[in-house]
Design a protein around this motif. Structure first.
Motif, PDB file in Angstrom:
ATOM      1  N   HIS A 102       0.813  -1.215   0.000  1.00 34.23           N
ATOM      2  CA  HIS A 102       0.000   0.000   0.000  1.00 34.23           C
ATOM      3  C   HIS A 102       0.851   1.271   0.000  1.00 34.23           C
ATOM      4  CE1 HIS A 102      -3.728  -2.193   0.521  1.00 34.23           C
ATOM      5  NE2 HIS A 102      -3.210  -2.853   1.531  1.00 34.23           N
ATOM      6  N   HIS A 103       2.031   1.199   0.628  1.00 33.59           N
ATOM      7  CA  HIS A 103       2.852   2.406   0.777  1.00 33.59           C
ATOM      8  C   HIS A 103       4.303   2.087   0.432  1.00 33.59           C
ATOM      9  CE1 HIS A 103      -0.397   2.405   3.907  1.00 33.59           C
ATOM     10  NE2 HIS A 103      -0.752   3.420   3.143  1.00 33.59           N
ATOM     11  N   PRO A 104       4.610   1.964  -0.851  1.00 36.81           N
ATOM     12  CA  PRO A 104       5.964   1.561  -1.259  1.00 36.81           C
ATOM     13  C   PRO A 104       7.042   2.586  -0.941  1.00 36.81           C
ATOM     14  CG  PRO A 104       4.653   2.222  -3.163  1.00 36.81           C
ATOM     15  CD  PRO A 104       3.714   2.170  -1.998  1.00 36.81           C
ATOM     16  N   THR A 105       6.651   3.837  -0.689  1.00 33.21           N
ATOM     17  CA  THR A 105       7.656   4.879  -0.456  1.00 33.21           C
ATOM     18  C   THR A 105       7.963   5.085   1.025  1.00 33.21           C
ATOM     19  OG1 THR A 105       5.956   6.619  -0.412  1.00 33.21           O
ATOM     20  CG2 THR A 105       6.967   6.107  -2.543  1.00 33.21           C
ATOM     21  N   TYR A 106       7.194   4.454   1.902  1.00 32.35           N
ATOM     22  CA  TYR A 106       7.407   4.676   3.336  1.00 32.35           C
ATOM     23  C   TYR A 106       8.283   3.585   3.938  1.00 32.35           C
ATOM     24  CZ  TYR A 106       6.591   4.616   8.355  1.00 32.35           C
ATOM     25  OH  TYR A 106       6.776   4.584   9.713  1.00 32.35           O
ATOM     26  N   THR A 107       9.314   4.005   4.639  1.00 32.20           N
ATOM     27  CA  THR A 107      10.158   3.092   5.407  1.00 32.20           C
ATOM     28  C   THR A 107      10.226   3.608   6.832  1.00 32.20           C
ATOM     29  OG1 THR A 107      11.510   2.574   3.460  1.00 32.20           O
ATOM     30  CG2 THR A 107      12.444   2.062   5.626  1.00 32.20           C
ATOM     31  N   PRO A 108       9.857   2.798   7.810  1.00 31.55           N
ATOM     32  CA  PRO A 108       9.848   3.286   9.194  1.00 31.55           C
ATOM     33  C   PRO A 108      11.243   3.632   9.692  1.00 31.55           C
ATOM     34  CG  PRO A 108       9.464   0.915   9.120  1.00 31.55           C
ATOM     35  CD  PRO A 108       9.414   1.402   7.709  1.00 31.55           C
ATOM     36  N   THR A 109      11.314   4.642  10.518  1.00 37.66           N
ATOM     37  CA  THR A 109      12.569   5.049  11.143  1.00 37.66           C
ATOM     38  C   THR A 109      12.607   4.523  12.572  1.00 37.66           C
ATOM     39  OG1 THR A 109      11.743   7.135  12.059  1.00 37.66           O
ATOM     40  CG2 THR A 109      12.474   7.157   9.759  1.00 37.66           C
ATOM     41  N   SER A 110      13.721   4.748  13.233  1.00 37.97           N
ATOM     42  CA  SER A 110      13.858   4.279  14.612  1.00 37.97           C
ATOM     43  C   SER A 110      12.856   4.958  15.542  1.00 37.97           C
ATOM     44  CB  SER A 110      15.286   4.525  15.109  1.00 37.97           C
ATOM     45  OG  SER A 110      15.609   5.899  15.037  1.00 37.97           O
ATOM     46  N   VAL A 111      12.420   6.167  15.188  1.00 37.04           N
ATOM     47  CA  VAL A 111      11.477   6.901  16.044  1.00 37.04           C
ATOM     48  C   VAL A 111      10.148   6.159  16.139  1.00 37.04           C
ATOM     49  CG1 VAL A 111      10.200   9.058  16.322  1.00 37.04           C
ATOM     50  CG2 VAL A 111      12.563   9.112  15.529  1.00 37.04           C
ATOM     51  N   GLU A 112       9.603   5.738  15.007  1.00 36.33           N
ATOM     52  CA  GLU A 112       8.336   5.009  15.025  1.00 36.33           C
ATOM     53  C   GLU A 112       8.499   3.635  15.666  1.00 36.33           C
ATOM     54  OE1 GLU A 112       9.593   7.142  12.319  1.00 36.33           O
ATOM     55  OE2 GLU A 112       8.561   5.992  10.750  1.00 36.33           O
ATOM     56  N   ILE A 138       9.106  -7.083  17.366  1.00 36.88           N
ATOM     57  CA  ILE A 138       9.282  -5.800  16.674  1.00 36.88           C
ATOM     58  C   ILE A 138      10.735  -5.337  16.762  1.00 36.88           C
ATOM     59  CG2 ILE A 138       8.648  -3.360  16.700  1.00 36.88           C
ATOM     60  CD1 ILE A 138       6.488  -5.101  15.551  1.00 36.88           C
ATOM     61  N   ILE A 139      11.358  -5.539  17.925  1.00 37.63           N
ATOM     62  CA  ILE A 139      12.768  -5.156  18.078  1.00 37.63           C
ATOM     63  C   ILE A 139      13.645  -5.965  17.120  1.00 37.63           C
ATOM     64  CG2 ILE A 139      14.747  -5.226  19.651  1.00 37.63           C
ATOM     65  CD1 ILE A 139      12.833  -4.500  21.918  1.00 37.63           C
ATOM     66  N   HIS A 140      13.336  -7.253  16.980  1.00 34.19           N
ATOM     67  CA  HIS A 140      14.091  -8.090  16.039  1.00 34.19           C
ATOM     68  C   HIS A 140      13.917  -7.576  14.611  1.00 34.19           C
ATOM     69  CE1 HIS A 140      14.861 -11.600  13.426  1.00 34.19           C
ATOM     70  NE2 HIS A 140      15.778 -11.904  14.330  1.00 34.19           N
ATOM     71  N   GLN A 141      12.705  -7.223  14.274  1.00 39.82           N
ATOM     72  CA  GLN A 141      12.439  -6.664  12.946  1.00 39.82           C
ATOM     73  C   GLN A 141      13.207  -5.360  12.749  1.00 39.82           C
ATOM     74  OE1 GLN A 141       8.275  -5.913  12.246  1.00 39.82           O
ATOM     75  NE2 GLN A 141       8.679  -4.573  10.512  1.00 39.82           N
ATOM     76  N   MET A 142      13.230  -4.553  13.779  1.00 42.31           N
ATOM     77  CA  MET A 142      13.909  -3.255  13.718  1.00 42.31           C
ATOM     78  C   MET A 142      15.419  -3.412  13.526  1.00 42.31           C
ATOM     79  SD  MET A 142      14.077  -0.469  16.809  1.00 42.31           S
ATOM     80  CE  MET A 142      15.064   1.031  16.691  1.00 42.31           C
ATOM     81  N   THR A 143      16.020  -4.296  14.310  1.00 47.40           N
ATOM     82  CA  THR A 143      17.478  -4.407  14.311  1.00 47.40           C
ATOM     83  C   THR A 143      18.016  -5.273  13.174  1.00 47.40           C
ATOM     84  OG1 THR A 143      17.307  -6.224  15.920  1.00 47.40           O
ATOM     85  CG2 THR A 143      17.655  -3.999  16.785  1.00 47.40           C
ATOM     86  N   HIS A 144      17.284  -6.329  12.804  1.00 47.34           N
ATOM     87  CA  HIS A 144      17.799  -7.261  11.807  1.00 47.34           C
ATOM     88  C   HIS A 144      17.335  -6.949  10.383  1.00 47.34           C
ATOM     89  CE1 HIS A 144      18.622  -9.477  15.502  1.00 47.34           C
ATOM     90  NE2 HIS A 144      19.451 -10.244  14.808  1.00 47.34           N
ATOM     91  N   HIS A 145      16.093  -6.536  10.239  1.00 45.73           N
ATOM     92  CA  HIS A 145      15.575  -6.277   8.896  1.00 45.73           C
ATOM     93  C   HIS A 145      15.848  -4.847   8.432  1.00 45.73           C
ATOM     94  CE1 HIS A 145      12.475  -9.776   9.451  1.00 45.73           C
ATOM     95  NE2 HIS A 145      13.728 -10.167   9.461  1.00 45.73           N
ATOM     96  N   SER A 185      19.048   0.724  15.451  1.00 43.95           N
ATOM     97  CA  SER A 185      19.403   0.432  16.841  1.00 43.95           C
ATOM     98  C   SER A 185      18.466   1.153  17.794  1.00 43.95           C
ATOM     99  CB  SER A 185      20.851   0.857  17.130  1.00 43.95           C
ATOM    100  OG  SER A 185      21.759   0.141  16.331  1.00 43.95           O
ATOM    101  N   LEU A 186      18.246   0.530  18.942  1.00 46.60           N
ATOM    102  CA  LEU A 186      17.491   1.194  19.996  1.00 46.60           C
ATOM    103  C   LEU A 186      18.366   2.258  20.645  1.00 46.60           C
ATOM    104  CD1 LEU A 186      15.711  -1.774  21.828  1.00 46.60           C
ATOM    105  CD2 LEU A 186      14.583   0.061  20.574  1.00 46.60           C
ATOM    106  N   SER A 187      17.791   3.393  20.922  1.00 48.75           N
ATOM    107  CA  SER A 187      18.521   4.463  21.593  1.00 48.75           C
ATOM    108  C   SER A 187      18.621   4.156  23.084  1.00 48.75           C
ATOM    109  CB  SER A 187      17.808   5.798  21.389  1.00 48.75           C
ATOM    110  OG  SER A 187      16.554   5.783  22.054  1.00 48.75           O
ATOM    111  N   LYS A 203      24.642  -3.650  25.785  1.00 43.62           N
ATOM    112  CA  LYS A 203      25.707  -3.426  24.807  1.00 43.62           C
ATOM    113  C   LYS A 203      25.368  -4.055  23.459  1.00 43.62           C
ATOM    114  CE  LYS A 203      29.406  -2.978  28.224  1.00 43.62           C
ATOM    115  NZ  LYS A 203      30.686  -3.536  28.740  1.00 43.62           N
ATOM    116  N   ILE A 204      24.455  -5.034  23.474  1.00 41.30           N
ATOM    117  CA  ILE A 204      24.008  -5.627  22.211  1.00 41.30           C
ATOM    118  C   ILE A 204      23.371  -4.560  21.329  1.00 41.30           C
ATOM    119  CG2 ILE A 204      22.398  -7.296  21.187  1.00 41.30           C
ATOM    120  CD1 ILE A 204      22.764  -9.019  23.648  1.00 41.30           C
ATOM    121  N   PHE A 205      22.726  -3.586  21.976  1.00 45.10           N
ATOM    122  CA  PHE A 205      22.077  -2.498  21.245  1.00 45.10           C
ATOM    123  C   PHE A 205      22.996  -1.288  21.105  1.00 45.10           C
ATOM    124  CE2 PHE A 205      18.692  -4.761  23.622  1.00 45.10           C
ATOM    125  CZ  PHE A 205      18.031  -5.312  22.541  1.00 45.10           C
ATOM    126  N   ASN A 206      24.281  -1.501  21.368  1.00 43.95           N
ATOM    127  CA  ASN A 206      25.265  -0.410  21.299  1.00 43.95           C
ATOM    128  C   ASN A 206      24.925   0.720  22.267  1.00 43.95           C
ATOM    129  OD1 ASN A 206      26.778  -1.665  19.190  1.00 43.95           O
ATOM    130  ND2 ASN A 206      25.252  -0.953  17.713  1.00 43.95           N
TER     131      ASN A 206
END
Length: 222
Positions: A98-108, A128-135, A139-141, A169-172
């Motif tokens: 539906h939204h090919p131009t949108y890519t989520p950022t770390s904020v969302e 969701i964290i796995h999706q965020m970090t691996h896909h 990184s989580l702030s 430290k895994i999340f830097n």
């Protein structure tokens, strides 16, 4: 006389242009205000759909809205008390079909992670964290990790708070004062005062000086 007449014309022209200029500025300000009002009204409308519409994806598709990181973040923030619906909206927003131009950022990502954590939905949160970090390779702030440690603490999951602190430290994320305070909060929530004072001693050994929040947590725990 001609010079005097010319001065009078210039004075008259300036006196007429000032109200016009003021009117133009007023119109510009009003237009900007109206645009902002319409924007936030649209966000509120989308948020109401997310919170109340059982078929929210179908209804949102009909709106044909432009998905941006800011819009997704603001809608998630407005729907923070509805975790399941917020997750459905987030998944809908990042659907490339539906939204090919949108890519989520770390904020969302961090916003939806916090919403899920606060609702005690940790299994989905870690997904969701796995999706965020691996896909998405984000990184989580430190602020997000701090929030998760405190969320575990509020729900009396002290073991998970400690584990997250130890593997930050895994999340830097460095074990800074913010994270120490969050773990201290979690320990105090579970009435583990001896562990809390041990954490303070560990902080001092690491060269991390307590701040006002550190002392406030200790005072409130007494």
């Amino acid at each position: 006389m001609l010079q005097t007449f010319a001065k009078l014309i210039r004075t008259a022209t300036l006196s007429k242009s000032k109200p016009l200029l003021h009117h133009y500025k007023t119109l510009t300000t009003a237009t900007t205000t109206t645009s902002k009002d319409e924007y936030f009204a649209a966000i509120q409308h989308v948020a109401n759909i997310v919170r109340r519409d059982f078929y929210l994806e179908r209804t949102l598709n009909k709106l044909r809205i432009t998905i941006t990181p800011e819009l997704v973040f603001r809608v998630l923030r407005a729907c923070s008390s509805s975790p399941i619906e917020s997750l459905r909206f987030f998944n809908w927003a990042q659907s490339h079909h539906h939204h090919p131009t949108y890519t989520p950022t770390s904020v969302e990502f961090e916003e939806i992670v916090t919403i899920l954590a606060n609702s005690n939905n940790y299994q989905t949160m870690w997904s969701i964290i796995h999706q965020m970090t691996h896909h998405h390779h984000l990184s989580l702030s430190p602020s997000a990790v701090s929030s998760l440690i405190e969320s575990y603490g509020r729900h009396r999951h002290i073991d998970q708070s400690v584990q997250l602190f130890n593997k930050c430290k895994i999340f830097n994320c460095p074990q800074n004062l913010q994270l120490y305070n969050s773990l201290l909060f979690a320990l105090c929530e579970s009435k583990l005062f001896h562990a809390a004072y041990s954490l303070i001693r560990r902080m001092l050994r690491k060269g991390i000086n307590p701040d006002k929040r550190t002392y406030g947590l200790l005072v409130n725990a007494c």
